[in-house]
Motif scaffolding. Structure first.
Motif, PDB file in Angstrom:
ATOM      1  N   LYS A  14       2.844 -18.247 -45.568  1.00 33.96           N
ATOM      2  CA  LYS A  14       3.294 -16.872 -45.353  1.00 33.96           C
ATOM      3  C   LYS A  14       4.121 -16.394 -46.541  1.00 33.96           C
ATOM      4  O   LYS A  14       4.915 -17.137 -47.101  1.00 33.96           O
ATOM      5  CB  LYS A  14       4.130 -16.770 -44.082  1.00 33.96           C
ATOM      6  N   SER A  18       7.448 -11.353 -46.134  1.00 31.12           N
ATOM      7  CA  SER A  18       7.145 -10.954 -44.758  1.00 31.12           C
ATOM      8  C   SER A  18       8.450 -10.887 -43.989  1.00 31.12           C
ATOM      9  O   SER A  18       9.291 -11.782 -44.098  1.00 31.12           O
ATOM     10  CB  SER A  18       6.192 -11.963 -44.110  1.00 31.12           C
ATOM     11  N   ASN A  24       4.799  -7.044 -41.213  1.00 27.38           N
ATOM     12  CA  ASN A  24       4.334  -7.243 -42.588  1.00 27.38           C
ATOM     13  C   ASN A  24       4.102  -8.725 -42.845  1.00 27.38           C
ATOM     14  O   ASN A  24       4.910  -9.388 -43.467  1.00 27.38           O
ATOM     15  CB  ASN A  24       5.377  -6.715 -43.582  1.00 27.38           C
ATOM     16  N   CYS A  25       3.010  -9.227 -42.363  1.00 28.13           N
ATOM     17  CA  CYS A  25       2.777 -10.673 -42.428  1.00 28.13           C
ATOM     18  C   CYS A  25       1.525 -10.998 -43.226  1.00 28.13           C
ATOM     19  O   CYS A  25       0.417 -10.979 -42.704  1.00 28.13           O
ATOM     20  CB  CYS A  25       2.670 -11.258 -41.034  1.00 28.13           C
ATOM     21  N   VAL A  26       1.713 -11.320 -44.483  1.00 26.84           N
ATOM     22  CA  VAL A  26       0.608 -11.686 -45.359  1.00 26.84           C
ATOM     23  C   VAL A  26       0.686 -13.179 -45.620  1.00 26.84           C
ATOM     24  O   VAL A  26       1.756 -13.724 -45.871  1.00 26.84           O
ATOM     25  CB  VAL A  26       0.688 -10.917 -46.692  1.00 26.84           C
ATOM     26  N   ARG A  39      -4.870 -13.287 -45.976  1.00 25.30           N
ATOM     27  CA  ARG A  39      -5.145 -12.816 -44.615  1.00 25.30           C
ATOM     28  C   ARG A  39      -3.884 -12.249 -43.978  1.00 25.30           C
ATOM     29  O   ARG A  39      -2.765 -12.472 -44.440  1.00 25.30           O
ATOM     30  CB  ARG A  39      -5.705 -13.932 -43.750  1.00 25.30           C
ATOM     31  N   ASP A  40      -4.103 -11.547 -42.876  1.00 29.23           N
ATOM     32  CA  ASP A  40      -3.022 -11.030 -42.039  1.00 29.23           C
ATOM     33  C   ASP A  40      -2.678 -12.128 -41.042  1.00 29.23           C
ATOM     34  O   ASP A  40      -3.521 -12.523 -40.233  1.00 29.23           O
ATOM     35  CB  ASP A  40      -3.501  -9.770 -41.317  1.00 29.23           C
ATOM     36  N   LYS A  42      -1.066 -12.084 -38.411  1.00 33.55           N
ATOM     37  CA  LYS A  42      -1.108 -11.656 -37.011  1.00 33.55           C
ATOM     38  C   LYS A  42      -2.518 -11.721 -36.451  1.00 33.55           C
ATOM     39  O   LYS A  42      -2.715 -11.690 -35.244  1.00 33.55           O
ATOM     40  CB  LYS A  42      -0.561 -10.233 -36.874  1.00 33.55           C
TER      41      LYS A  42
END
Length: 67
Positions: A14, A18, A24-26, A39-40, A42
């Motif tokens: 992560k 983030s 906002n989780c990349v 990727r996301d 979530k």
């Protein structure tokens, strides 16, 4: 031309940017020469974007530079 890697056993990391609040989780994956899977976090079973390493580095530099 680079081929899309098999991401079935990928270790994702992560982003330190983030916010932990679920918005906002990349995540990125290391270990793919010349490629950066993103990727996301979530949507872990969702689509993955795969960037060329140079393109990804330019994007990160732009974000850090305030672009």
């Amino acid at each position: 031309m680079n081929r899309i890697p098999d991401l079935a056993i990928t270790t994702w990391q992560k982003s330190s940017y983030s916010d932990g609040g679920g918005t906002n989780c990349v995540e990125v994956a290391d270990g793919y020469v010349g490629l950066v899977p993103v990727r996301d976090s979530k949507v872990r079973n969702g689509r993955v974007l795969v960037f060329g390493a140079a393109s990804w580095q330019a994007f990160v530099a732009g974000v850090k530079g305030g672009a």
